[in-house]
Design an enzyme around this catalytic site. Structure first.
Site, mmCIF file in Angstrom:
data_model
loop_
_atom_site.group_PDB
_atom_site.id
_atom_site.type_symbol
_atom_site.label_atom_id
_atom_site.label_comp_id
_atom_site.label_asym_id
_atom_site.label_seq_id
_atom_site.Cartn_x
_atom_site.Cartn_y
_atom_site.Cartn_z
ATOM 1 N N ARG A 182 -18.426 4.997 -12.214
ATOM 2 C CA ARG A 182 -19.154 6.272 -12.090
ATOM 3 C C ARG A 182 -18.194 7.405 -11.761
ATOM 4 O O ARG A 182 -18.321 8.515 -12.276
ATOM 5 C CB ARG A 182 -20.255 6.157 -11.031
ATOM 6 C CG ARG A 182 -21.140 7.387 -10.959
ATOM 7 C CD ARG A 182 -22.361 7.188 -10.078
ATOM 8 N NE ARG A 182 -22.014 7.040 -8.676
ATOM 9 C CZ ARG A 182 -22.913 6.798 -7.724
ATOM 10 N NH1 ARG A 182 -24.194 6.675 -8.012
ATOM 11 N NH2 ARG A 182 -22.521 6.681 -6.466
ATOM 12 N N LYS A 231 -21.244 13.135 -9.933
ATOM 13 C CA LYS A 231 -21.225 13.167 -8.464
ATOM 14 C C LYS A 231 -20.062 14.068 -8.058
ATOM 15 O O LYS A 231 -18.963 13.610 -7.755
ATOM 16 C CB LYS A 231 -21.078 11.736 -7.920
ATOM 17 C CG LYS A 231 -21.583 11.593 -6.503
ATOM 18 C CD LYS A 231 -21.851 10.149 -6.158
ATOM 19 C CE LYS A 231 -22.028 9.963 -4.666
ATOM 20 N NZ LYS A 231 -23.178 10.662 -4.094
ATOM 21 N N GLU A 272 -35.440 13.214 -7.902
ATOM 22 C CA GLU A 272 -34.881 12.334 -6.875
ATOM 23 C C GLU A 272 -34.998 13.054 -5.544
ATOM 24 O O GLU A 272 -35.649 14.097 -5.451
ATOM 25 C CB GLU A 272 -33.421 11.989 -7.190
ATOM 26 C CG GLU A 272 -32.511 13.219 -7.275
ATOM 27 C CD GLU A 272 -31.047 12.874 -7.518
ATOM 28 O OE1 GLU A 272 -30.638 11.723 -7.307
ATOM 29 O OE2 GLU A 272 -30.301 13.796 -7.913
HETATM 30 N N1 PXG Z 1 -29.018 10.934 -5.499
HETATM 31 C C1 PXG Z 1 -28.110 11.768 -4.971
HETATM 32 C C2 PXG Z 1 -28.194 13.212 -5.261
HETATM 33 C C3 PXG Z 1 -27.067 11.259 -4.166
HETATM 34 O O1 PXG Z 1 -26.152 12.086 -3.649
HETATM 35 C C4 PXG Z 1 -28.005 9.033 -4.462
HETATM 36 C C5 PXG Z 1 -28.983 9.600 -5.268
HETATM 37 C C6 PXG Z 1 -27.985 7.553 -4.283
HETATM 38 O O2 PXG Z 1 -26.938 6.986 -5.071
HETATM 39 P P1 PXG Z 1 -26.168 5.675 -4.617
HETATM 40 O O3 PXG Z 1 -25.162 5.444 -5.668
HETATM 41 O O4 PXG Z 1 -25.554 5.977 -3.285
HETATM 42 O O5 PXG Z 1 -27.182 4.583 -4.537
HETATM 43 C C7 PXG Z 1 -27.009 9.865 -3.909
HETATM 44 C C8 PXG Z 1 -25.908 9.337 -3.042
HETATM 45 C C9 PXG Z 1 -25.856 11.850 2.593
HETATM 46 C C10 PXG Z 1 -25.123 11.404 1.386
HETATM 47 O O6 PXG Z 1 -25.199 12.208 3.580
HETATM 48 C C11 PXG Z 1 -25.816 10.892 0.314
HETATM 49 C C12 PXG Z 1 -25.148 10.500 -0.848
HETATM 50 C C13 PXG Z 1 -23.809 10.637 -0.915
HETATM 51 C C14 PXG Z 1 -23.111 11.145 0.161
HETATM 52 C C15 PXG Z 1 -23.765 11.535 1.324
HETATM 53 O O7 PXG Z 1 -27.108 11.846 2.578
HETATM 54 N N2 PXG Z 1 -25.943 10.033 -1.839
#
Ligand code: PXG
Length: 288
Positions: free
Chosen positions: A50, A149, A182
């Site tokens: 990713r 990301k 989301e």
């Molecule tokens: N959507 C978004 C916008 C994200 O940033 C996810 C979904 C979940 O993806 P993963 O790959 O982690 O299952 C994310 C990931 C926080 C924080 O502090 C959250 C993420 C990354 C860094 C910090 O809430 N989320």
């Protein structure tokens, strides 16, 4: 704490980046949040894939191989004796001048922090979250693909601020057509008549690694799973709802905008999925 920074393992006090780094000046860069459980890095290869896709979307050429980044990630965990925790892997465009031009940044920077993260308290997992829908829409993929990301999280941060103003810890973000995309840092699932439903990534969601793991778990457990367009109507009428993310793992949602979802408590399907996830993270992954 030891930080990996551009090929060196340095003390956190010495882990500094330039004020001319475009990651700081413009949010020009990409990152991953990764979990390590019992000495196994969960789905490291998927995270690095990713990262590569995010970087490619920004025409940010990674001058390191996937194997090199994986090795540095494992070594950073070992140096910090981190068997259970959260890894933040960041690639910035690097140092440039005060203009936007990324082609004037000759060398990207990479750093890896191996530490801990706790977004929610234990009681949030047992009682479930009350979340809200915010007015801040998920960014249109024609403006910036939400699958990237990137270091520019202002869209999500504005939504997070709105959630907090409303007294909630997480918020649903709709896309510009009004479909559920989301949450600010999590993907969303509902349970309806025994089936799992989650918005397609094309609705403006990040392709979450936890999300894809839940999709595998649904197959393993024989739970029907569908990617479908969701509006708030489907959530109001859902039997259960939960969020997924690397930091949050699997967390139940029991209220949306003050309305109770299903029985207003974490439901049986959420429990099954959560238990399967907890089993899986201990055995799946890259041994450091
Ligand atoms: N959507 C978004 C916008 C994200 O940033 C996810 C979904 C979940 O993806 P993963 O790959 O982690 O299952 C994310 C990931 C926080 C924080 O502090 C959250 C993420 C990354 C860094 C910090 O809430 N989320």
């Amino acid at each position: 704490m030891i930080i990996y920074l551009d090929g060196n393992y340095v003390d956190e006090a010495d882990a500094k980046v330039s004020v001319f780094d475009h990651g700081l000046l413009y949010g020009d860069g990409v990152f991953e949040g990764i979990r390590i459980y019992g000495g196994n890095i969960f789905r490291l290869d998927e995270h690095l894939e990713r990262l590569e896709y995010s970087a490619k979307a920004l025409m940010l050429k990674l001058p390191w191989s996937r194997a090199e980044i994986a090795a540095a990630t494992c070594e950073t965990c070992r140096k910090n004796k981190l068997a259970d925790g959260y890894i933040r892997l960041v690639v910035t465009r690097g140092v440039g001048d005060l203009g936007l031009s990324p082609w004037l940044c000759p060398k990207p920077s990479i750093f890896i922090i191996a530490s801990k993260i706790a977004l929610y308290l234990a009681e949030h997992y047992t009682a479930g979250l009350s979340i809200v829908t915010v007015a801040t829409r998920r960014i249109n993929s024609a403006a910036l693909p939400p699958a990237v990301k990137s270091l520019n999280y202002l869209n999500n941060i504005l939504a997070k601020i709105e959630a907090r103003q409303a007294g909630a810890l997480e918020a649903i973000m709709l896309n510009d057509q009004g479909y559920v995309a989301e949450c600010t840092g999590d993907n969303i699932f509902i349970v309806h008549k025994g089936a799992l439903i989650t918005p397609a990534a094309s609705q403006g969601a990040l392709k979450g690694i936890t999300r894809s793991s839940i999709i595998d778990i649904a197959k393993e457990l024989g739970i029907p799973l569908q990617e479908a367009d969701l509006t708030r109507y489907e959530i109001w009428n859902a039997d259960e709802c939960f969020l997924t993310g690397t930091a949050a793992e699997v967390i139940p949602v029991v209220k949306l905008d003050g309305r109770e979802i299903g029985a207003a408590k974490p439901g049986p399907v959420t429990h099954r999925v959560l238990e399967a996830f907890r089993r899986r993270v201990l055995v799946e992954g890259t041994r450091i």
